[in-house]
Design a protein around this motif. Structure first.
Motif, PDB file in Angstrom:
ATOM      1  N   LEU A 122       0.832  -1.202   0.000  1.00  0.00           N
ATOM      2  CA  LEU A 122       0.000   0.000   0.000  1.00  0.00           C
ATOM      3  C   LEU A 122       0.868   1.254   0.000  1.00  0.00           C
ATOM      4  O   LEU A 122       0.611   2.203  -0.760  1.00  0.00           O
ATOM      5  N   CYS A 123       1.892   1.261   0.824  1.00  0.00           N
ATOM      6  CA  CYS A 123       2.795   2.422   0.885  1.00  0.00           C
ATOM      7  C   CYS A 123       3.512   2.624  -0.449  1.00  0.00           C
ATOM      8  O   CYS A 123       3.682   3.765  -0.911  1.00  0.00           O
ATOM      9  N   ASN A 124       3.933   1.529  -1.067  1.00  0.00           N
ATOM     10  CA  ASN A 124       4.610   1.626  -2.364  1.00  0.00           C
ATOM     11  C   ASN A 124       3.670   2.178  -3.435  1.00  0.00           C
ATOM     12  O   ASN A 124       4.080   2.972  -4.294  1.00  0.00           O
ATOM     13  N   TYR A 125       2.404   1.753  -3.378  1.00  0.00           N
ATOM     14  CA  TYR A 125       1.424   2.246  -4.349  1.00  0.00           C
ATOM     15  C   TYR A 125       1.206   3.748  -4.183  1.00  0.00           C
ATOM     16  O   TYR A 125       1.191   4.504  -5.169  1.00  0.00           O
ATOM     17  N   VAL A 126       1.059   4.195  -2.946  1.00  0.00           N
ATOM     18  CA  VAL A 126       0.874   5.626  -2.683  1.00  0.00           C
ATOM     19  C   VAL A 126       2.113   6.405  -3.112  1.00  0.00           C
ATOM     20  O   VAL A 126       2.016   7.491  -3.704  1.00  0.00           O
ATOM     21  N   HIS A 127       3.282   5.842  -2.857  1.00  0.00           N
ATOM     22  CA  HIS A 127       4.537   6.503  -3.244  1.00  0.00           C
ATOM     23  C   HIS A 127       4.635   6.643  -4.761  1.00  0.00           C
ATOM     24  O   HIS A 127       5.016   7.711  -5.282  1.00  0.00           O
ATOM     25  N   ASP A 128       4.282   5.583  -5.485  1.00  0.00           N
ATOM     26  CA  ASP A 128       4.323   5.641  -6.949  1.00  0.00           C
ATOM     27  C   ASP A 128       3.335   6.674  -7.490  1.00  0.00           C
ATOM     28  O   ASP A 128       3.637   7.382  -8.467  1.00  0.00           O
ATOM     29  N   CYS A 129       2.165   6.750  -6.878  1.00  0.00           N
ATOM     30  CA  CYS A 129       1.177   7.745  -7.314  1.00  0.00           C
ATOM     31  C   CYS A 129       1.694   9.162  -7.093  1.00  0.00           C
ATOM     32  O   CYS A 129       1.467  10.057  -7.920  1.00  0.00           O
ATOM     33  N   CYS A 130       2.376   9.369  -5.992  1.00  0.00           N
ATOM     34  CA  CYS A 130       2.928  10.700  -5.705  1.00  0.00           C
ATOM     35  C   CYS A 130       4.000  11.079  -6.725  1.00  0.00           C
ATOM     36  O   CYS A 130       4.058  12.223  -7.194  1.00  0.00           O
ATOM     37  N   ILE A 131       4.845  10.117  -7.070  1.00  0.00           N
ATOM     38  CA  ILE A 131       5.911  10.388  -8.036  1.00  0.00           C
ATOM     39  C   ILE A 131       5.331  10.715  -9.406  1.00  0.00           C
ATOM     40  O   ILE A 131       5.813  11.611 -10.114  1.00  0.00           O
ATOM     41  N   ASN A 132       4.256  10.014  -9.784  1.00  0.00           N
ATOM     42  CA  ASN A 132       3.658  10.189 -11.110  1.00  0.00           C
ATOM     43  C   ASN A 132       2.533  11.224 -11.123  1.00  0.00           C
ATOM     44  O   ASN A 132       1.820  11.345 -12.126  1.00  0.00           O
ATOM     45  N   ASP A 133       2.379  11.956 -10.010  1.00  0.00           N
ATOM     46  CA  ASP A 133       1.339  12.991  -9.905  1.00  0.00           C
ATOM     47  C   ASP A 133      -0.051  12.428 -10.187  1.00  0.00           C
ATOM     48  O   ASP A 133      -0.866  13.045 -10.892  1.00  0.00           O
ATOM     49  N   GLN A 134      -0.330  11.255  -9.645  1.00  0.00           N
ATOM     50  CA  GLN A 134      -1.637  10.623  -9.813  1.00  0.00           C
ATOM     51  C   GLN A 134      -2.467  10.780  -8.541  1.00  0.00           C
ATOM     52  O   GLN A 134      -1.931  10.811  -7.431  1.00  0.00           O
ATOM     53  N   VAL A 135      -3.772  10.894  -8.743  1.00  0.00           N
ATOM     54  CA  VAL A 135      -4.688  11.001  -7.607  1.00  0.00           C
ATOM     55  C   VAL A 135      -4.796   9.640  -6.922  1.00  0.00           C
ATOM     56  O   VAL A 135      -4.917   8.604  -7.585  1.00  0.00           O
ATOM     57  N   VAL A 136      -4.760   9.642  -5.605  1.00  0.00           N
ATOM     58  CA  VAL A 136      -4.860   8.403  -4.830  1.00  0.00           C
ATOM     59  C   VAL A 136      -6.282   8.267  -4.284  1.00  0.00           C
ATOM     60  O   VAL A 136      -6.762   9.143  -3.564  1.00  0.00           O
ATOM     61  N   ASP A 137      -6.929   7.193  -4.668  1.00  0.00           N
ATOM     62  CA  ASP A 137      -8.243   6.870  -4.113  1.00  0.00           C
ATOM     63  C   ASP A 137      -8.009   6.145  -2.785  1.00  0.00           C
ATOM     64  O   ASP A 137      -7.806   4.930  -2.753  1.00  0.00           O
ATOM     65  N   ILE A 138      -8.034   6.902  -1.692  1.00  0.00           N
ATOM     66  CA  ILE A 138      -7.695   6.334  -0.392  1.00  0.00           C
ATOM     67  C   ILE A 138      -8.650   5.200  -0.017  1.00  0.00           C
ATOM     68  O   ILE A 138      -8.228   4.129   0.442  1.00  0.00           O
ATOM     69  N   GLY A 139      -9.944   5.433  -0.239  1.00  0.00           N
ATOM     70  CA  GLY A 139     -10.923   4.402   0.105  1.00  0.00           C
ATOM     71  C   GLY A 139     -10.717   3.131  -0.698  1.00  0.00           C
ATOM     72  O   GLY A 139     -10.747   2.024  -0.160  1.00  0.00           O
TER      73      GLY A 139
END
Length: 237
Positions: free
Chosen positions: A89-106
Protein backbone atom coordinates in the motif's frame (compact mmCIF):
# COMPACT_ATOMS: atom_id res chain seq x y z
CA UNK A 1 -37.76 -1.06 27.51
CA UNK A 2 -40.17 -2.55 25.00
CA UNK A 3 -39.94 -1.67 21.32
CA UNK A 4 -41.91 -2.89 18.36
CA UNK A 5 -39.87 -2.78 15.17
CA UNK A 6 -42.38 -3.54 12.47
CA UNK A 7 -44.00 -6.73 13.72
CA UNK A 8 -40.89 -7.69 15.71
CA UNK A 9 -41.16 -7.43 19.48
CA UNK A 10 -37.90 -6.18 20.95
CA UNK A 11 -36.77 -5.84 24.54
CA UNK A 12 -33.95 -3.41 25.33
CA UNK A 13 -32.06 -4.50 28.45
CA UNK A 14 -30.94 -1.36 30.26
CA UNK A 15 -31.03 -2.47 33.91
CA UNK A 16 -27.85 -3.99 35.41
CA UNK A 17 -29.88 -6.61 37.28
CA UNK A 18 -31.77 -7.70 34.17
CA UNK A 19 -28.56 -7.65 32.12
CA UNK A 20 -27.01 -10.01 34.66
CA UNK A 21 -29.98 -12.35 34.29
CA UNK A 22 -29.73 -12.26 30.49
CA UNK A 23 -25.95 -12.53 30.13
CA UNK A 24 -25.15 -14.89 33.01
CA UNK A 25 -28.09 -16.98 34.19
CA UNK A 26 -30.09 -17.37 30.99
CA UNK A 27 -27.38 -16.77 28.42
CA UNK A 28 -27.89 -20.02 26.48
CA UNK A 29 -31.63 -19.53 26.17
CA UNK A 30 -31.19 -15.97 24.92
CA UNK A 31 -28.00 -16.44 22.90
CA UNK A 32 -29.61 -17.18 19.53
CA UNK A 33 -29.76 -14.33 17.05
CA UNK A 34 -32.59 -13.13 14.87
CA UNK A 35 -31.85 -14.48 11.41
CA UNK A 36 -32.05 -11.86 8.64
CA UNK A 37 -33.77 -12.73 5.40
CA UNK A 38 -30.50 -12.37 3.48
CA UNK A 39 -28.99 -15.25 5.49
CA UNK A 40 -31.55 -17.64 4.01
CA UNK A 41 -29.58 -17.73 0.75
CA UNK A 42 -28.21 -21.25 0.24
CA UNK A 43 -29.35 -22.07 3.80
CA UNK A 44 -26.45 -20.02 5.11
CA UNK A 45 -28.11 -19.65 8.51
CA UNK A 46 -28.14 -23.46 8.92
CA UNK A 47 -24.41 -23.86 8.25
CA UNK A 48 -22.83 -20.67 9.53
CA UNK A 49 -21.29 -20.24 12.97
CA UNK A 50 -22.70 -16.71 12.94
CA UNK A 51 -26.34 -17.84 12.92
CA UNK A 52 -26.47 -21.39 14.27
CA UNK A 53 -28.08 -21.93 17.69
CA UNK A 54 -25.93 -23.19 20.55
CA UNK A 55 -25.60 -26.91 19.79
CA UNK A 56 -22.95 -29.47 18.83
CA UNK A 57 -22.48 -28.15 15.30
CA UNK A 58 -22.08 -24.60 16.55
CA UNK A 59 -19.59 -25.72 19.21
CA UNK A 60 -17.52 -27.63 16.66
CA UNK A 61 -17.38 -24.67 14.27
CA UNK A 62 -16.62 -22.31 17.13
CA UNK A 63 -13.75 -24.56 18.20
CA UNK A 64 -12.34 -24.48 14.67
CA UNK A 65 -12.59 -20.69 14.57
CA UNK A 66 -10.94 -20.36 17.96
CA UNK A 67 -8.06 -22.73 17.23
CA UNK A 68 -7.47 -22.07 13.54
CA UNK A 69 -8.47 -18.43 13.03
CA UNK A 70 -8.20 -16.37 16.18
CA UNK A 71 -5.52 -18.14 18.22
CA UNK A 72 -2.50 -16.10 19.27
CA UNK A 73 -0.27 -18.46 17.27
CA UNK A 74 -2.29 -17.86 14.10
CA UNK A 75 -2.31 -14.09 14.59
CA UNK A 76 1.43 -14.01 15.27
CA UNK A 77 2.10 -16.12 12.18
CA UNK A 78 0.23 -13.63 9.99
CA UNK A 79 2.14 -10.59 11.25
CA UNK A 80 4.60 -10.68 8.35
CA UNK A 81 1.66 -10.94 5.95
CA UNK A 82 0.08 -7.80 7.38
CA UNK A 83 3.40 -5.99 7.08
CA UNK A 84 3.74 -7.12 3.46
CA UNK A 85 0.29 -5.79 2.49
CA UNK A 86 0.96 -2.51 4.27
CA UNK A 87 4.26 -2.17 2.41
CA UNK A 88 2.49 -2.72 -0.92
CA UNK A 89 0.00 0.00 0.00
CA UNK A 90 2.79 2.42 0.88
CA UNK A 91 4.61 1.63 -2.36
CA UNK A 92 1.42 2.25 -4.35
CA UNK A 93 0.87 5.63 -2.68
CA UNK A 94 4.54 6.50 -3.24
CA UNK A 95 4.32 5.64 -6.95
CA UNK A 96 1.18 7.74 -7.31
CA UNK A 97 2.93 10.70 -5.70
CA UNK A 98 5.91 10.39 -8.04
CA UNK A 99 3.66 10.19 -11.11
CA UNK A 100 1.34 12.99 -9.90
CA UNK A 101 -1.64 10.62 -9.81
CA UNK A 102 -4.69 11.00 -7.61
CA UNK A 103 -4.86 8.40 -4.83
CA UNK A 104 -8.24 6.87 -4.11
CA UNK A 105 -7.69 6.33 -0.39
CA UNK A 106 -10.92 4.40 0.11
CA UNK A 107 -10.28 2.13 -2.87
CA UNK A 108 -6.66 1.52 -1.91
CA UNK A 109 -7.60 0.70 1.68
CA UNK A 110 -10.33 -1.65 0.45
CA UNK A 111 -7.93 -3.52 -1.86
CA UNK A 112 -5.39 -3.83 0.95
CA UNK A 113 -7.99 -5.20 3.36
CA UNK A 114 -9.40 -7.57 0.73
CA UNK A 115 -5.97 -8.93 -0.16
CA UNK A 116 -5.06 -9.35 3.48
CA UNK A 117 -8.16 -11.48 4.03
CA UNK A 118 -7.76 -13.48 0.80
CA UNK A 119 -4.07 -14.12 1.51
CA UNK A 120 -4.92 -15.23 5.04
CA UNK A 121 -7.55 -17.62 3.71
CA UNK A 122 -6.02 -18.87 0.45
CA UNK A 123 -2.51 -17.38 0.03
CA UNK A 124 -3.67 -15.41 -3.02
CA UNK A 125 -4.49 -11.77 -3.75
CA UNK A 126 -8.00 -11.13 -5.03
CA UNK A 127 -7.30 -7.60 -6.30
CA UNK A 128 -4.49 -5.45 -7.63
CA UNK A 129 -3.92 -1.70 -7.60
CA UNK A 130 -4.71 -0.03 -10.94
CA UNK A 131 -6.09 -3.24 -12.40
CA UNK A 132 -9.44 -3.40 -14.17
CA UNK A 133 -9.43 -7.20 -14.04
CA UNK A 134 -9.85 -7.18 -10.27
CA UNK A 135 -12.75 -4.71 -10.34
CA UNK A 136 -15.31 -7.51 -10.60
CA UNK A 137 -13.96 -9.21 -7.49
CA UNK A 138 -13.99 -5.95 -5.56
CA UNK A 139 -17.58 -5.24 -6.59
CA UNK A 140 -18.60 -8.77 -5.65
CA UNK A 141 -17.19 -8.51 -2.14
CA UNK A 142 -18.57 -5.00 -1.69
CA UNK A 143 -22.00 -6.17 -2.84
CA UNK A 144 -21.92 -9.10 -0.43
CA UNK A 145 -21.15 -6.78 2.46
CA UNK A 146 -23.88 -4.35 1.42
CA UNK A 147 -26.68 -6.93 1.28
CA UNK A 148 -25.65 -8.09 4.73
CA UNK A 149 -25.87 -4.61 6.20
CA UNK A 150 -28.69 -2.81 4.41
CA UNK A 151 -31.99 -2.50 6.33
CA UNK A 152 -34.50 -4.99 4.96
CA UNK A 153 -38.27 -4.60 5.29
CA UNK A 154 -38.60 -8.39 5.29
CA UNK A 155 -36.66 -8.51 8.56
CA UNK A 156 -39.21 -6.28 10.29
CA UNK A 157 -42.25 -7.74 8.56
CA UNK A 158 -41.55 -11.49 8.10
CA UNK A 159 -44.65 -11.93 5.95
CA UNK A 160 -42.74 -10.05 3.23
CA UNK A 161 -39.97 -12.66 3.05
CA UNK A 162 -41.77 -14.51 0.28
CA UNK A 163 -42.12 -11.29 -1.72
CA UNK A 164 -38.59 -9.99 -1.12
CA UNK A 165 -39.69 -6.41 -1.90
CA UNK A 166 -36.17 -4.96 -1.98
CA UNK A 167 -34.66 -7.91 -3.82
CA UNK A 168 -32.10 -8.40 -1.05
CA UNK A 169 -32.49 -12.18 -0.89
CA UNK A 170 -32.13 -12.39 -4.66
CA UNK A 171 -28.97 -10.27 -4.56
CA UNK A 172 -27.62 -12.32 -1.66
CA UNK A 173 -28.09 -15.56 -3.61
CA UNK A 174 -26.41 -14.04 -6.66
CA UNK A 175 -23.38 -12.79 -4.72
CA UNK A 176 -22.95 -15.95 -2.65
CA UNK A 177 -23.18 -18.19 -5.72
CA UNK A 178 -20.36 -16.24 -7.39
CA UNK A 179 -18.25 -16.37 -4.23
CA UNK A 180 -18.82 -20.11 -3.95
CA UNK A 181 -17.61 -20.59 -7.53
CA UNK A 182 -14.35 -18.89 -6.54
CA UNK A 183 -14.13 -20.96 -3.35
CA UNK A 184 -14.79 -24.20 -5.27
CA UNK A 185 -11.93 -23.48 -7.67
CA UNK A 186 -9.49 -22.65 -4.87
CA UNK A 187 -10.50 -25.62 -2.72
CA UNK A 188 -10.34 -28.07 -5.63
CA UNK A 189 -6.93 -26.79 -6.66
CA UNK A 190 -5.64 -27.24 -3.12
CA UNK A 191 -7.12 -30.73 -2.81
CA UNK A 192 -5.50 -31.73 -6.10
CA UNK A 193 -2.12 -30.51 -4.86
CA UNK A 194 -2.55 -32.46 -1.64
CA UNK A 195 -3.57 -35.63 -3.47
CA UNK A 196 -0.76 -35.47 -6.02
CA UNK A 197 1.98 -35.36 -3.41
CA UNK A 198 1.98 -36.13 0.28
CA UNK A 199 4.96 -33.85 0.79
CA UNK A 200 3.56 -30.93 -1.18
CA UNK A 201 4.59 -27.46 -0.09
CA UNK A 202 2.44 -26.63 2.94
CA UNK A 203 0.92 -23.18 2.90
CA UNK A 204 0.46 -21.18 6.04
CA UNK A 205 -3.14 -20.17 5.40
CA UNK A 206 -6.54 -20.88 6.88
CA UNK A 207 -7.64 -23.29 4.14
CA UNK A 208 -4.61 -25.52 4.71
CA UNK A 209 -5.13 -25.43 8.48
CA UNK A 210 -8.81 -26.38 8.20
CA UNK A 211 -8.11 -29.19 5.74
CA UNK A 212 -5.46 -30.56 8.09
CA UNK A 213 -7.83 -30.24 11.02
CA UNK A 214 -10.62 -32.07 9.20
CA UNK A 215 -8.29 -34.97 8.40
CA UNK A 216 -6.55 -35.37 11.74
CA UNK A 217 -9.73 -35.00 13.79
CA UNK A 218 -11.99 -37.01 11.48
CA UNK A 219 -14.27 -34.01 11.52
CA UNK A 220 -17.74 -33.92 10.01
CA UNK A 221 -16.71 -30.71 8.27
CA UNK A 222 -18.06 -31.11 4.74
CA UNK A 223 -16.94 -29.00 1.81
CA UNK A 224 -20.32 -27.26 1.85
CA UNK A 225 -19.94 -26.25 5.50
CA UNK A 226 -16.32 -25.30 4.80
CA UNK A 227 -17.45 -22.83 2.14
CA UNK A 228 -19.94 -21.24 4.52
CA UNK A 229 -17.23 -21.03 7.18
CA UNK A 230 -14.87 -19.35 4.73
CA UNK A 231 -17.67 -16.99 3.70
CA UNK A 232 -18.05 -15.85 7.31
CA UNK A 233 -14.27 -15.55 7.63
CA UNK A 234 -14.03 -13.44 4.50
CA UNK A 235 -16.61 -10.94 5.73
CA UNK A 236 -15.42 -10.80 9.32
CA UNK A 237 -11.64 -11.01 9.41
Amino acid sequence: MYLKLGSRKTIVVSSPDIARQVLQKHDQVLSSRTIPAAAAAYDHFKKSVAWLPVANQWRNLRKICKEQMFSSHRLDASQSLRQEKLKKLCNYVHDCCINDQVVDIGGAAFITSLNLVSATLFSVDFAQFNSNSSQETKELVRGLMEVGGVPNLADFFPVLKFIDPQGILHKSKSHISKVFVIFDDLINQRLELRSESLDHSMRNDLLEAILNYSQTNESELTLDILKHLLLVSKTSL
